[in-house]
Design a protein around this motif. Structure first.
Motif, PDB file in Angstrom:
ATOM      1  N   ALA A 288       0.813  -1.205   0.000  1.00 29.33           N
ATOM      2  CA  ALA A 288       0.000   0.000   0.000  1.00 29.33           C
ATOM      3  C   ALA A 288       0.848   1.257   0.000  1.00 29.33           C
ATOM      4  N   ASN A 289       0.373   2.262  -0.725  1.00 26.91           N
ATOM      5  CA  ASN A 289       0.979   3.589  -0.837  1.00 26.91           C
ATOM      6  C   ASN A 289       2.344   3.574  -1.508  1.00 26.91           C
ATOM      7  N   ALA A 290       2.768   2.415  -1.998  1.00 25.33           N
ATOM      8  CA  ALA A 290       3.915   2.372  -2.894  1.00 25.33           C
ATOM      9  C   ALA A 290       3.442   2.768  -4.274  1.00 25.33           C
ATOM     10  N   SER A 291       4.388   3.064  -5.144  1.00 26.27           N
ATOM     11  CA  SER A 291       4.027   3.230  -6.542  1.00 26.27           C
ATOM     12  C   SER A 291       3.989   1.853  -7.188  1.00 26.27           C
ATOM     13  N   LEU A 292       3.077   1.682  -8.113  1.00 23.22           N
ATOM     14  CA  LEU A 292       3.038   0.492  -8.957  1.00 23.22           C
ATOM     15  C   LEU A 292       3.499   0.950 -10.336  1.00 23.22           C
ATOM     16  N   PRO A 293       4.831   1.040 -10.530  1.00 23.42           N
ATOM     17  CA  PRO A 293       5.334   1.678 -11.746  1.00 23.42           C
ATOM     18  C   PRO A 293       5.386   0.724 -12.929  1.00 23.42           C
ATOM     19  N   ARG A 294       5.362   1.320 -14.112  1.00 24.05           N
ATOM     20  CA  ARG A 294       5.598   0.576 -15.340  1.00 24.05           C
ATOM     21  C   ARG A 294       6.832   1.160 -16.014  1.00 24.05           C
ATOM     22  N   PHE A 295       7.651   0.272 -16.577  1.00 24.79           N
ATOM     23  CA  PHE A 295       8.849   0.680 -17.293  1.00 24.79           C
ATOM     24  C   PHE A 295       8.810   0.078 -18.694  1.00 24.79           C
ATOM     25  N   ASP A 296       9.403   0.795 -19.643  1.00 23.55           N
ATOM     26  CA  ASP A 296       9.457   0.257 -20.994  1.00 23.55           C
ATOM     27  C   ASP A 296      10.592  -0.759 -21.119  1.00 23.55           C
ATOM     28  N   ALA A 297      10.807  -1.267 -22.320  1.00 19.74           N
ATOM     29  CA  ALA A 297      11.802  -2.327 -22.535  1.00 19.74           C
ATOM     30  C   ALA A 297      13.216  -1.874 -22.200  1.00 19.74           C
ATOM     31  N   GLU A 298      13.457  -0.570 -22.181  1.00 16.33           N
ATOM     32  CA  GLU A 298      14.779  -0.054 -21.861  1.00 16.33           C
ATOM     33  C   GLU A 298      14.874   0.451 -20.428  1.00 16.33           C
ATOM     34  N   GLY A 299      13.870   0.136 -19.606  1.00 20.87           N
ATOM     35  CA  GLY A 299      13.895   0.497 -18.202  1.00 20.87           C
ATOM     36  C   GLY A 299      13.499   1.923 -17.906  1.00 20.87           C
ATOM     37  N   ARG A 300      12.886   2.628 -18.873  1.00 18.52           N
ATOM     38  CA  ARG A 300      12.477   4.002 -18.653  1.00 18.52           C
ATOM     39  C   ARG A 300      11.077   4.049 -18.058  1.00 18.52           C
ATOM     40  N   PHE A 301      10.882   4.963 -17.116  1.00 21.61           N
ATOM     41  CA  PHE A 301       9.616   5.108 -16.406  1.00 21.61           C
ATOM     42  C   PHE A 301       8.483   5.396 -17.383  1.00 21.61           C
ATOM     43  N   ALA A 302       7.357   4.658 -17.205  1.00 22.23           N
ATOM     44  CA  ALA A 302       6.235   4.804 -18.128  1.00 22.23           C
ATOM     45  C   ALA A 302       4.915   5.095 -17.416  1.00 22.23           C
ATOM     46  N   GLY A 303       4.960   5.367 -16.110  1.00 27.02           N
ATOM     47  CA  GLY A 303       3.746   5.709 -15.378  1.00 27.02           C
ATOM     48  C   GLY A 303       3.570   4.849 -14.132  1.00 27.02           C
ATOM     49  N   LEU A 304       2.646   5.281 -13.253  1.00 22.72           N
ATOM     50  CA  LEU A 304       2.426   4.530 -12.009  1.00 22.72           C
ATOM     51  C   LEU A 304       1.037   4.802 -11.464  1.00 22.72           C
ATOM     52  N   GLU A 305       0.615   3.917 -10.561  1.00 26.23           N
ATOM     53  CA  GLU A 305      -0.547   4.124  -9.713  1.00 26.23           C
ATOM     54  C   GLU A 305      -0.159   3.685  -8.307  1.00 26.23           C
ATOM     55  N   PRO A 306      -0.785   4.233  -7.259  1.00 24.96           N
ATOM     56  CA  PRO A 306      -0.436   3.838  -5.892  1.00 24.96           C
ATOM     57  C   PRO A 306      -1.091   2.523  -5.484  1.00 24.96           C
ATOM     58  N   GLY A 307      -0.420   1.758  -4.616  1.00 27.43           N
ATOM     59  CA  GLY A 307      -1.013   0.572  -4.030  1.00 27.43           C
ATOM     60  C   GLY A 307      -2.063   0.941  -2.984  1.00 27.43           C
ATOM     61  N   ARG A 308      -2.957  -0.009  -2.669  1.00 26.33           N
ATOM     62  CA  ARG A 308      -4.066   0.257  -1.752  1.00 26.33           C
ATOM     63  C   ARG A 308      -4.088  -0.764  -0.619  1.00 26.33           C
ATOM     64  N   LEU A 309      -4.222  -0.272   0.608  1.00 28.58           N
ATOM     65  CA  LEU A 309      -4.270  -1.164   1.772  1.00 28.58           C
ATOM     66  C   LEU A 309      -5.505  -2.063   1.715  1.00 28.58           C
TER      67      LEU A 309
END
Length: 382
Positions: A288-309
């Motif tokens: 919870a309250n961590a980022s749930l990030p997505r990265f592209d094939a080269e490891g570049r940040f592509a967005g996130l949503e927060p975790g939920r308790l």
């Protein structure tokens, strides 16, 4: 302070039928059948009739980023702290706070302060020392002394392996860290667990196996999480659990992460049990309250949503309603097994002498009516 709960359909987590539960201050003093003589009476006893509703243990969450997380996409991608009201309504009565990728602007002192804030609000709150990177950030200057001298610190984590955001620890570094946590835990009467963030690199859980192969540290000293991150990591996690380790599935997710190959937590539980993983080797955490990030094939940040308790309780419902697990079997993943893995001796069960942490469920629905933490009702629906 005595409270008598009557007509509780008790899952402890094993089913015990209709019961009465006597709470004395913070603990369960006695449990008896509902039709037995009343466990207590008189003007000093508060009696509450639960009218046959299900009562289950309060949930134990091994990974909550209580001070927020994220930041992989710059300062604008930082996630918020966990709010007390959200925590009280979630069904999680025991949680362990952790730092993640950012252990610079979010600090061990800030983590401990937030844990104590949540404890003042009625929860049982603990934390790990350290973060993703090694050498670990600590309060006292050493992992050993943090575990020994800070009551809330029960282990070290969330240490990253097989992830481009970690410090790429060597076998020797992981072994030394685990040995320090294990010994300190023994001296302090704590679990001394090493909580592991597992990335999606092809090394998967091999760094932990290498520690066990080259030292006297057992696999069970580690609790690796995010094992449902990819299907390949899930399969390696099943092997790891069969070899004597424990595995933890993350309940927070997004449709995008599932589309990228993440195994939904309830499905992961069902598949692991079908693969004959012992239930005691499986735990669930919300992240919870961590980022749930997505990265592209080269490891570049592509967005996130927060975790939920609240995802922890929701996934338990999916285990029961969508995958047909008996309630008592599903409950262990987020109560008994988690408490055992963390070394929390009075948590995860509803039994005499244990802390009075319990949830009262709505009649006929997977909904929380009431949350009781340490013998006190801290949330009531509506």
């Amino acid at each position: 302070m005595l409270t008598l709960l009557t007509n509780a359909r008790l899952y402890a987590p094993a089913p015990r039928g209709l019961c009465q539960l006597l709470i004395a201050d913070r603990r369960l003093a006695a449990i008896a059948a509902a039709d037995a003589p009343a466990l207590a009476s008189g003007p000093t006893v508060t009696v509450l009739d639960l009218e046959g509703r299900r009562v289950i243990p309060g949930l134990v969450d091994p990974l909550v980023h209580v001070t927020g997380g994220g930041g992989e996409g710059g300062f604008g991608s930082r996630t918020a702290e966990l709010g007390l009201e959200e925590a009280l309504a979630s069904g999680v009565t025991t949680l362990v706070g952790a730092l993640g990728t950012d252990a610079v602007t979010r600090t061990p002192a800030g983590l401990l302060g937030k844990v104590r804030e949540l404890a003042a609000g009625g929860l049982s709150a603990y934390c790990y020392t350290g973060s993703y990177q090694l050498p670990p950030v600590t309060l006292t200057g050493s992992v050993r002394e943090d575990i020994l001298f800070v009551p809330e610190v029960i282990g070290v984590g969330e240490v990253a392996i097989s992830d481009h955001r970690g410090s790429q620890p060597t076998t020797a570094e992981l072994t030394r860290l685990a040995a320090e946590a294990r010994t300190a835990g023994m001296l302090a009467g704590k679990g001394g667990i090493v909580f592991i963030h597992t990335g999606d690199a092809p090394t998967h859980l091999e760094p932990l196996r290498e520690v066990a192969r080259t030292s006297a540290i057992p696999l069970a000293q580690f609790l690796p999480t995010h094992i449902n991150r990819t299907r390949e990591l899930f399969e390696d996690g099943v092997r790891f659990a069969r070899e004597g380790g424990r595995i933890d599935f993350t309940t927070s997710t997004t449709p995008a992460l599932i589309a990228d190959g993440e195994v939904p937590a309830a499905e992961a539980v069902a598949r692991a049990l079908h693969a004959r993983v012992a239930p005691s080797r499986i735990t669930l955490s919300s992240d919870a309250n961590a980022s749930l990030p997505r990265f592209d094939a080269e490891g570049r940040f592509a967005g996130l949503e927060p975790g939920r308790l609240g995802s922890l309780f929701e996934v338990l419902g999916e285990c029961v309603e969508a995958h047909g697990l008996p309630l008592e079997r599903a409950l262990g993943m987020a109560s008994t097994h988690a408490a055992d893995a963390l070394g929390l001796a009075r948590k995860g069960r509803l039994a005499e002498g244990f802390d009075a942490d319990l949830l009262v469920l709505a009649d006929g629905a997977w909904t929380i009516d009431e949350v009781w933490a340490l013998g006190r009702r801290v949330h009531r629906r509506g």
